[in-house]
Structure formats: C-alpha cells, structure tokens
Scaffold this motif. Structure first.
Motif, mmCIF file in Angstrom:
data_model
loop_
_atom_site.group_PDB
_atom_site.id
_atom_site.type_symbol
_atom_site.label_atom_id
_atom_site.label_comp_id
_atom_site.label_asym_id
_atom_site.label_seq_id
_atom_site.Cartn_x
_atom_site.Cartn_y
_atom_site.Cartn_z
ATOM 1 N N LYS A 100 0.907 -37.431 50.782
ATOM 2 C CA LYS A 100 -0.144 -36.465 51.806
ATOM 3 C C LYS A 100 -0.325 -36.140 52.891
ATOM 4 O O LYS A 100 -0.929 -35.323 53.555
ATOM 5 C CB LYS A 100 -0.596 -35.019 50.748
ATOM 6 N N GLU A 101 -1.496 -37.001 52.521
ATOM 7 C CA GLU A 101 -2.629 -36.943 53.208
ATOM 8 C C GLU A 101 -2.040 -37.900 55.082
ATOM 9 O O GLU A 101 -2.466 -37.462 55.818
ATOM 10 C CB GLU A 101 -4.051 -37.513 53.120
ATOM 11 N N GLU A 102 -1.347 -38.308 54.737
ATOM 12 C CA GLU A 102 -0.651 -39.782 55.713
ATOM 13 C C GLU A 102 0.564 -39.048 56.875
ATOM 14 O O GLU A 102 0.801 -39.175 57.883
ATOM 15 C CB GLU A 102 0.275 -40.524 55.207
ATOM 16 N N LEU A 134 12.258 -45.458 47.988
ATOM 17 C CA LEU A 134 11.779 -46.092 46.421
ATOM 18 C C LEU A 134 10.471 -47.245 46.772
ATOM 19 O O LEU A 134 10.671 -47.805 48.037
ATOM 20 C CB LEU A 134 13.234 -46.909 46.108
ATOM 21 N N ILE A 135 9.503 -46.440 47.269
ATOM 22 C CA ILE A 135 8.576 -47.111 47.300
ATOM 23 C C ILE A 135 8.079 -48.223 46.276
ATOM 24 O O ILE A 135 7.607 -48.635 45.189
ATOM 25 C CB ILE A 135 6.916 -46.615 47.126
ATOM 26 N N ARG A 136 7.811 -49.740 46.324
ATOM 27 C CA ARG A 136 7.835 -50.929 45.298
ATOM 28 C C ARG A 136 7.008 -52.095 45.927
ATOM 29 O O ARG A 136 7.715 -52.030 47.077
ATOM 30 C CB ARG A 136 9.562 -50.744 44.812
ATOM 31 N N THR A 146 8.257 -50.952 50.671
ATOM 32 C CA THR A 146 7.030 -51.738 50.121
ATOM 33 C C THR A 146 5.848 -50.914 49.644
ATOM 34 O O THR A 146 4.349 -51.013 49.503
ATOM 35 C CB THR A 146 7.245 -52.542 50.093
ATOM 36 N N SER A 147 5.337 -49.784 50.310
ATOM 37 C CA SER A 147 4.144 -48.697 50.746
ATOM 38 C C SER A 147 4.015 -47.404 51.302
ATOM 39 O O SER A 147 5.164 -47.050 51.971
ATOM 40 C CB SER A 147 3.537 -49.337 52.153
ATOM 41 N N ILE A 148 2.737 -46.961 51.229
ATOM 42 C CA ILE A 148 2.918 -45.524 51.817
ATOM 43 C C ILE A 148 2.954 -45.174 52.770
ATOM 44 O O ILE A 148 3.989 -44.952 53.399
ATOM 45 C CB ILE A 148 1.748 -45.018 50.643
ATOM 46 N N GLU A 149 2.553 -45.556 53.461
ATOM 47 C CA GLU A 149 2.870 -45.785 54.933
ATOM 48 C C GLU A 149 4.403 -45.935 55.655
ATOM 49 O O GLU A 149 4.526 -45.121 56.310
ATOM 50 C CB GLU A 149 2.023 -47.186 56.022
ATOM 51 N N GLN A 150 5.027 -46.897 54.736
ATOM 52 C CA GLN A 150 5.981 -47.327 55.389
ATOM 53 C C GLN A 150 6.791 -46.240 55.297
ATOM 54 O O GLN A 150 8.284 -45.280 55.844
ATOM 55 C CB GLN A 150 6.841 -48.084 55.138
ATOM 56 N N ALA A 151 6.754 -45.278 54.262
ATOM 57 C CA ALA A 151 7.101 -44.421 53.173
ATOM 58 C C ALA A 151 7.637 -43.185 54.365
ATOM 59 O O ALA A 151 7.765 -42.300 55.110
ATOM 60 C CB ALA A 151 6.886 -44.057 52.248
ATOM 61 N N ILE A 182 8.979 -43.292 57.293
ATOM 62 C CA ILE A 182 10.867 -42.890 57.454
ATOM 63 C C ILE A 182 10.861 -41.902 57.294
ATOM 64 O O ILE A 182 11.717 -40.743 57.916
ATOM 65 C CB ILE A 182 11.022 -43.339 55.947
ATOM 66 N N LEU A 183 10.095 -40.843 56.626
ATOM 67 C CA LEU A 183 10.141 -39.410 56.518
ATOM 68 C C LEU A 183 9.215 -38.993 58.557
ATOM 69 O O LEU A 183 10.641 -37.536 58.346
ATOM 70 C CB LEU A 183 8.521 -38.774 55.967
ATOM 71 N N SER A 184 8.587 -39.287 58.723
ATOM 72 C CA SER A 184 8.366 -39.093 59.907
ATOM 73 C C SER A 184 8.933 -38.962 61.009
ATOM 74 O O SER A 184 9.795 -37.872 61.754
ATOM 75 C CB SER A 184 7.227 -39.562 61.013
#
Length: 148
Positions: A20-22, A110-112, A132-137, A140-142
């Motif tokens: 959420k912060e990202e 999927l984050i794993r 593999t990370s929250i940052e990557q997810a 993707i959203l961005s």
C-alpha cells in the motif's frame, strides 16, 4: 478510474502495508481489501456470531463459513487479486484464495520467492503475472495506468 485490489496471503507480516505504501508513493488510484488481518478475531468470529461450538473442529468450521463469505464477497467486488506466498508461513489460505481468483476469472498477480517456483509452477502458469517482490507487483500495477 480507480481499481479495487484484493490482497490475498498470510496475515502475519507487514507485506500489505508495504505494498500500500509503494502504491501511495506512485499515487496509484487503488483501494485495497483482503482477509481479516486480526488472526484472533478471524479464528473466533464463528463463535462470536453463531455462539459457542461444542468442539474445536466445529469452532473452525463456523469461523471458516464467515471468513469464506467475507473472502468471496470482497474478491467478487475486486478488479484484481494479488496473492503473496511468503517464505515463513504455511500458505494454504493463499493457495485457496489464488484458486478462487482464477475460478472467478479475476486477474491475478502472484508474488513468490524463487525458492517456491517448483511447488507453485502450475498456479504460477495460470496467474496473469508472477513476480518475486512487492516492488515488482507495484510496478506492474503502475504500468496499468501508463498512457505512453
């Protein structure tokens, strides 16, 4: 346009707040929903609402009924599901939620960690994107909101 994102996964770490912060840093038009994050409340909600149960199995069944209703309603209202498989906790609920997202034809990120590639290969293959990370997810959203 604002999207609602269901955050599926373990409730013991701060990964949801981190994501959420990202998203906030990137000023993404997103709202977030997910499972009850208060583990104690989640485990006892059945008895809290339906009354004391005669044994642990029925107590778990009562709580599961209420939690499954919550998950189904919130997931159906969501535009996208992000399911995080962490390294520390057992991931049965995450797997169930990811499978539910697929059954509902919800887009799934999927984050794993890489170490879980093999046990999650079929699920990963069905997800829209695996990272593999929250940052990557979050990136993707961005990208969804980029125009050029």
């Amino acid at each position: 346009m604002e999207f609602t994102v269901y955050l599926a996964g373990e409730i013991h770490s701060s990964w949801r707040e981190d994501l959420k912060e990202e998203a906030k840093k990137l000023d993404l038009p997103l709202s977030f929903v997910g499972p009850m994050e208060n583990h104690e409340r989640s485990d006892h909600i059945g008895e809290e609402i339906l009354g004391e149960q005669p044994d642990k199995i029925l107590r778990d069944d009562a709580a599961s009924a209420v939690n499954n209703l919550r998950t189904e309603l919130l997931m159906k209202k969501s535009d996208l599901v992000i399911a995080l498989f962490g390294e520390k906790y057992k991931q049965w609920n995450t797997a169930m939620d990811a499978g539910t997202a697929l059954a509902l034809n919800k887009p799934l990120i999927l984050i794993r960690p890489e170490e879980l590639h093999h046990p999650l290969k079929e699920l990963s293959n069905k997800a829209n994107v695996t990272c593999t990370s929250i940052e990557q997810a979050t990136k993707i959203l961005s990208y969804i909101f980029e125009t050029e």
